[in-house]
Design a protein around this motif. Structure first.
Motif, short mmCIF file in Angstrom:
data_model
loop_
_atom_site.label_atom_id
_atom_site.label_comp_id
_atom_site.label_asym_id
_atom_site.label_seq_id
_atom_site.Cartn_x
_atom_site.Cartn_y
_atom_site.Cartn_z
N ARG A 145 35.83 24.92 40.29
CA ARG A 145 36.16 25.98 41.24
C ARG A 145 36.50 27.22 40.44
O ARG A 145 37.53 27.27 39.76
CB ARG A 145 37.34 25.59 42.12
CG ARG A 145 37.67 26.64 43.17
CD ARG A 145 38.84 26.18 44.03
NE ARG A 145 39.11 27.11 45.12
CZ ARG A 145 39.83 28.22 44.98
NH1 ARG A 145 40.36 28.52 43.81
NH2 ARG A 145 40.03 29.02 46.02
N ILE A 146 35.62 28.18 40.47
CA ILE A 146 35.84 29.41 39.72
C ILE A 146 37.14 30.02 40.19
O ILE A 146 37.45 30.05 41.38
CB ILE A 146 34.64 30.36 39.91
CG1 ILE A 146 33.39 29.70 39.34
CG2 ILE A 146 34.90 31.69 39.23
CD1 ILE A 146 32.11 30.42 39.65
N ASP A 147 37.92 30.53 39.22
CA ASP A 147 39.31 30.86 39.49
C ASP A 147 39.46 32.29 40.02
O ASP A 147 39.67 33.24 39.27
CB ASP A 147 40.11 30.68 38.19
CG ASP A 147 41.61 30.61 38.45
OD1 ASP A 147 41.99 30.64 39.64
OD2 ASP A 147 42.39 30.52 37.49
N PHE A 148 39.37 32.41 41.36
CA PHE A 148 39.69 33.67 42.03
C PHE A 148 41.14 33.58 42.54
O PHE A 148 41.54 32.56 43.12
CB PHE A 148 38.76 33.90 43.23
CG PHE A 148 37.38 34.36 42.87
CD1 PHE A 148 37.15 35.69 42.53
CD2 PHE A 148 36.33 33.47 42.87
CE1 PHE A 148 35.87 36.13 42.21
CE2 PHE A 148 35.04 33.90 42.55
CZ PHE A 148 34.82 35.22 42.21
N ARG A 149 41.89 34.65 42.37
CA ARG A 149 43.26 34.65 42.90
C ARG A 149 43.67 36.07 43.30
O ARG A 149 43.31 37.04 42.63
CB ARG A 149 44.27 34.14 41.86
CG ARG A 149 44.10 32.69 41.46
CD ARG A 149 45.28 32.21 40.65
NE ARG A 149 44.88 31.14 39.75
CZ ARG A 149 45.69 30.53 38.91
NH1 ARG A 149 46.97 30.88 38.86
NH2 ARG A 149 45.26 29.57 38.12
N PHE A 150 44.42 36.13 44.41
CA PHE A 150 45.07 37.38 44.77
C PHE A 150 46.37 37.46 43.98
O PHE A 150 47.25 36.59 44.10
CB PHE A 150 45.35 37.44 46.27
CG PHE A 150 44.17 37.91 47.08
CD1 PHE A 150 43.99 39.27 47.31
CD2 PHE A 150 43.24 37.01 47.57
CE1 PHE A 150 42.91 39.72 48.05
CE2 PHE A 150 42.15 37.45 48.30
CZ PHE A 150 41.98 38.81 48.54
N LEU A 151 46.50 38.50 43.15
CA LEU A 151 47.65 38.63 42.25
C LEU A 151 48.24 40.03 42.35
O LEU A 151 47.52 41.02 42.53
CB LEU A 151 47.24 38.37 40.79
CG LEU A 151 46.63 36.99 40.48
CD1 LEU A 151 46.09 36.99 39.05
CD2 LEU A 151 47.66 35.88 40.68
#
Length: 571
Positions: A145-151
């Motif tokens: 799971r490619i690591d996309f994150r709202f940061l």
């Protein structure tokens, strides 16, 4: 309607930013959470299909006849979670999104905007409780799971640099191709092949590949568009046609928000008494009926500017009439379970509206005769299921009859003059015989019992009680111990729940009675012969031994008493 030439995500985002892609007022608010948006971008990177979209090409007068809304770009859980109204002045065409709002908004927020949500354990009104976050992609951690994150900005710098390199996803919109990607990787001393692969795939999916596949509806008939919208949204939380019409009404009201006022009224009246289950359909239909519009059907044409202005002008009076009507039904003892047709409040509200919403109509003694007639109308309408099928066919002629009531509400006038194929408020012996087969737990049992107890104060809680206890008559073991024959046992099992064995008791006495033998409870509660005689008379209980062995005789005699009373009331 067929698939059009697909477009890229960048083109879709630019159209949203330029307010060329707008949302019709029939759309709901944005509800996706960061995790859902992250998964959408993950699916794009894996080249999974993200579903088709449905657009509506809005042309000419329709651009200005209806309200449209902009896409949310910077979502804030407290201060900016509603779509702003769009200004269409000077526009001659636009594209309205009928299906795909959540996905397109997610792409818009991920690439051009931000998502601000409240931090846990913080107070809602604390200005420090909200963290503004943007979408990032980690270029240093390959995974399934490619690591996309709202940061947030603080979170970005808090990760160990050797393990994480957070790339602001929206920056890909400024990338012109592979040379820009390689330059970025070189400048930032990124050596992992994974990073260049990620950025190349992100560039391909956002800038180059036409992944937005869509149908384009080009018709101008809003009725058709609404039906399409309902159909394509049927998989989620389903909207009713009236939800969509309410959205159109919202755009037509000038000084009030129709959606807010109507939903507030629905919430208010549903809290009356023991609670009801009215919806926006009932309120909207009441508006059409009370305003005396010739056509009261749910059609777009009936929600035009002129009609909506009249409803807005009359809203205070209309809403008060509905309130009083529901208060009346609550005082009659009805609630969400026992009110089997919500439409019955509409003729009642219409009458109250016609006589000018008199003060304290639901309690004042001078309106007692009116209330008695209305109660009879409500009960018989529900028992005869007069509003089943197509209520409009009943509401229209009923409204005309009520218009002729100048002094008092008259159930007999409605009963005598209402002429609808296969529907009537008239009661005959056959109807009364059928009513005796009403069973405990039936939605109609309360209405029938309410006819038998016209003087009860239904502001108190009443229970449907089995005169001969159900726990006894449903137990073959107990019945055999009492020496009953097989025929007697079968009669008990088959007839225990019919109206002949039911009465209305206040909640506390019914709890005290519980499974106690009936005669024992009577002796304990009403110790004198006169008190017991009065109780039997009030509850239509014959002078028969109240035991399982005499249950068949009890039922036959009590059904006669009930039938006679119903004939007296209804025939």
């Amino acid at each position: 309607m067929a698939f059009e030439k697909p477009i890229t995500i960048k083109e879709a985002v630019e159209n949203m930013a330029a307010r060329q892609f707008l949302l019709p007022s029939i759309q709901r608010e944005f509800v996706w959470k960061p995790e859902q948006m992250e998964k959408l971008f993950d699916s794009l990177m894996k080249e999974y299909p993200v579903g088709s979209f449905l657009f509506w090409s809005v042309q000419g007068d329709n651009v200005h006849n209806y309200q449209f809304y902009e896409f949310i770009r910077d979502f804030h859980e407290k201060d900016n979670k509603r779509n702003p109204k769009a200004t269409t002045s000077g526009m001659h065409s636009l594209t309205a999104i009928l299906d795909g709002q959540q996905r397109l908004t997610s792409l818009y927020i991920g690439l051009k905007g931000s998502y601000t949500e409240k931090l846990p354990y913080k107070r809602v009104n604390d200005p420090n409780a909200y963290d503004k976050k943007k979408l990032y992609l980690n270029l240093k951690m390959p995974s399934d799971r490619i690591d996309f994150r709202f940061l947030s900005d603080k979170e970005v710098v808090s990760y160990p640099k050797g393990e994480y390199f957070w790339y602001r996803v929206g920056d890909i919109l400024n990338c012109n191709g592979m040379p820009d990607i390689f330059k970025f990787i070189t400048v930032n001393n990124i050596t992992e092949n994974f990073a260049s692969e990620c950025l190349m795939m992100l560039f391909q999916q956002v800038i180059m590949s036409p992944v937005i596949h869509f149908f384009m509806e080009k018709g101008n008939e809003l009725d058709k568009v609404l039906n399409i919208f309902i159909r394509v949204n049927s998989g989620g939380t389903q909207l009713t046609y009236s939800d969509l019409l309410l959205s159109i009404a919202t755009a037509q009201w000038e000084n009030e928000d129709a959606r807010d006022r109507i939903t507030e009224l629905v919430d208010e009246i549903n809290d009356y008494g023991d609670g009801f289950n009215f919806d926006k359909d009932t309120v909207l239909k009441s508006c059409l009926v009370l305003c005396d519009f010739t056509d009261i059907s749910f059609k777009v044409d009936n929600f035009n500017a002129a009609n909506m202005k009249k409803i807005e002008d009359e809203w205070d009076t209309i809403s008060q009439s509905i309130r009083v009507a529901v208060k009346l039904l609550a005082s009659f003892g009805y609630n969400a379970k026992t009110l089997t047709a919500n439409s019955v409040i509409i003729p009642v509200a219409y009458y109250i509206y016609r006589i000018g919403n008199p003060i304290n109509f639901d309690v004042a003694s001078k309106h007692q005769d009116d209330r008695n007639q209305i109660k009879k109308f409500v009960i018989v309408s529900l028992l005869k299921r007069i509003f089943g099928g197509q209520p409009d066919n009943v509401l229209r002629p009923m409204r005309e009859i009520i218009k002729g009531m100048t002094d008092k509400f008259s159930f007999d006038a409605i009963k005598s003059n209402l002429k609808i194929t296969n529907k009537s408020l008239r009661i005959d012996d056959e109807d009364i015989n059928a009513l005796l087969y009403t069973k405990y737990g039936s939605n109609y049992a309360f209405s029938l019992l309410a006819l038998l107890y016209p003087t009860l104060d239904y502001r108190n809680i009443f229970h449907q009680d089995h005169i001969i206890p159900r726990s006894l008559l449903k137990s073959q073991t107990k019945l055999r111990k009492l020496g009953l024959t097989n025929d007697q046992i079968n009669f008990c099992l088959e007839n225990v729940d019919y109206i002949g064995n039911l009465q209305l008791l206040e909640g506390v006495p019914n709890i005290e009675k519980s499974d106690m033998p009936t005669q024992q409870w009577l002796d304990q509660t009403y110790p004198t012969a006169q008190e017991q005689a009065d109780f039997r008379h009030k509850h239509y209980i014959p002078s028969v031994e109240l035991s399982a062995s005499k249950f068949e005789e009890f039922m036959k005699q009590r059904e006669v008493l009930i039938a006679n009373k119903l004939e007296q009331i209804l025939i």
